[in-house]
Design an enzyme around this catalytic site. Structure first.
Site, PDB file in Angstrom:
ATOM      1  N   ASP A 160       0.859  -1.165   0.000  1.00  0.00           N
ATOM      2  CA  ASP A 160       0.000   0.000   0.000  1.00  0.00           C
ATOM      3  C   ASP A 160       0.909   1.233   0.000  1.00  0.00           C
ATOM      4  O   ASP A 160       2.093   1.137   0.347  1.00  0.00           O
ATOM      5  CB  ASP A 160      -0.895  -0.034   1.248  1.00  0.00           C
ATOM      6  CG  ASP A 160      -1.724   1.219   1.413  1.00  0.00           C
ATOM      7  OD1 ASP A 160      -2.397   1.622   0.448  1.00  0.00           O
ATOM      8  OD2 ASP A 160      -1.692   1.805   2.520  1.00  0.00           O
TER       9      ASP A 160
ATOM     10  N   ASP B  74      -0.132   5.067   0.920  1.00  0.00           N
ATOM     11  CA  ASP B  74      -0.332   6.096   1.940  1.00  0.00           C
ATOM     12  C   ASP B  74      -0.231   5.520   3.346  1.00  0.00           C
ATOM     13  O   ASP B  74      -0.904   4.553   3.696  1.00  0.00           O
ATOM     14  CB  ASP B  74      -1.702   6.746   1.769  1.00  0.00           C
ATOM     15  CG  ASP B  74      -1.863   7.421   0.408  1.00  0.00           C
ATOM     16  OD1 ASP B  74      -0.853   7.562  -0.307  1.00  0.00           O
ATOM     17  OD2 ASP B  74      -2.996   7.795   0.063  1.00  0.00           O
TER      18      ASP B  74
END
Length: 278
Positions: free
Chosen positions: A15, A17
């Protein structure tokens, strides 16, 4: 199109953020978008507030959905070429200082082990792809907006969020021949549990409350990334005798840092690599 990866090769899915970078990648570009005339001052302030809330408590599913609807509405009609130009011109100033040092090291370790690195993000492809290139990722999976006549229509072609991330990495695994049971995944959010469940080695990174609970129940390893060191500082000591591209310099610095990190933590990594699927 890239050549297929040999069958059975593991990959590492990250991922973006709060896993690789400390902020929301889309909201981080609020000021340059304002300076480029794409948004007004009110939108900048709203983005700054959203960024603050994101950093303070993380974003749950409802918050992310509201953010998606807001950003989609805001960017309707934008010139895609202008967006890409702004991102390209400000990428290092905006993203470089907020990349977690630990994430860069971990990416380097996976690359050194021969694993492809894939960034999987809900943010738009025009933002995620350049960040992925900067970090040396082999592939990115990101939200794609519908474009007509060079402008965003406001419709979404693919929303890379929640279960859709798991769908996307399974499709990519089928295309590239990745062995998901031997692969790794990293995320901070409980909304990414489907992606984490899709691999044999899931890790919670800077986990929100819900993911911390799930990770504890399932005995998933938990990591904390907190040290944001600009990439340019990591490579400041390099003085190549011959001209090279920025990507080459960054790649060399990342690889060197990764080897140092690996040397100091090889026992932990060995334990990670043999951890059975639960």
């Amino acid at each position: 199109m890239a050549a297929p990866t040999p069958a059975g090769r593991p990959a590492a899915f990250f991922d973006l953020d709060k896993t690789i970078i400390a902020k929301s990648s889309v909201l981080a570009f609020g000021r340059p978008f304002y300076q480029g005339g794409l948004i007004n001052r009110r939108a900048v302030l709203r983005s700054a507030y959203a960024q603050f809330m994101f950093a303070l408590a993380g974003a749950d599913a409802d918050q992310i959905e509201r953010m998606r609807a807001y950003l989609t509405s805001m960017c309707t009609g934008w010139d895609v070429a202008q967006v890409r130009e702004i991102v390209s011109e400000t990428l290092h100033d905006i993203i470089d200082p907020i990349v977690y040092d630990e994430a860069v090291d971990l990416i380097a370790v996976h690359k050194a082990a021969g694993r492809d690195v894939v960034i999987v993000s809900t943010s738009g492809d025009e933002v995620v792809a350049p960040i992925g290139a900067m970090l040396g990722a082999d592939e990115v999976v990101a939200t794609r907006m519908v474009v007509e006549d060079g402008h965003y229509t406001g419709e979404i072609e693919r929303y890379a969020y929640g279960p859709e991330k798991a769908v996307a990495i399974r499709e990519l695994a089928a295309e590239r021949g990745y062995d998901l049971a031997a692969s790794y995944a990293y995320s901070d959010s409980a909304t990414d549990v489907p992606m984490l469940e899709a691999v044999g080695h899931p890790f919670a990174v800077n986990a929100d409350r819900a993911l911390r609970r799930i990770a504890a129940e399932r005995e998933w390893p938990a990591l904390t990334f907190s040290n944001a060191v600009p990439l340019r500082e990591r490579i400041s000591g390099l003085r190549p005798e011959h001209p090279v591209t920025a990507a080459t310099v960054v790649g060399a610095g990342v690889a060197a840092a990764g080897l140092v990190w690996y040397a100091t933590r090889r026992r932990a990594l060995r334990d990670m690599s043999v951890r059975p699927l639960r």
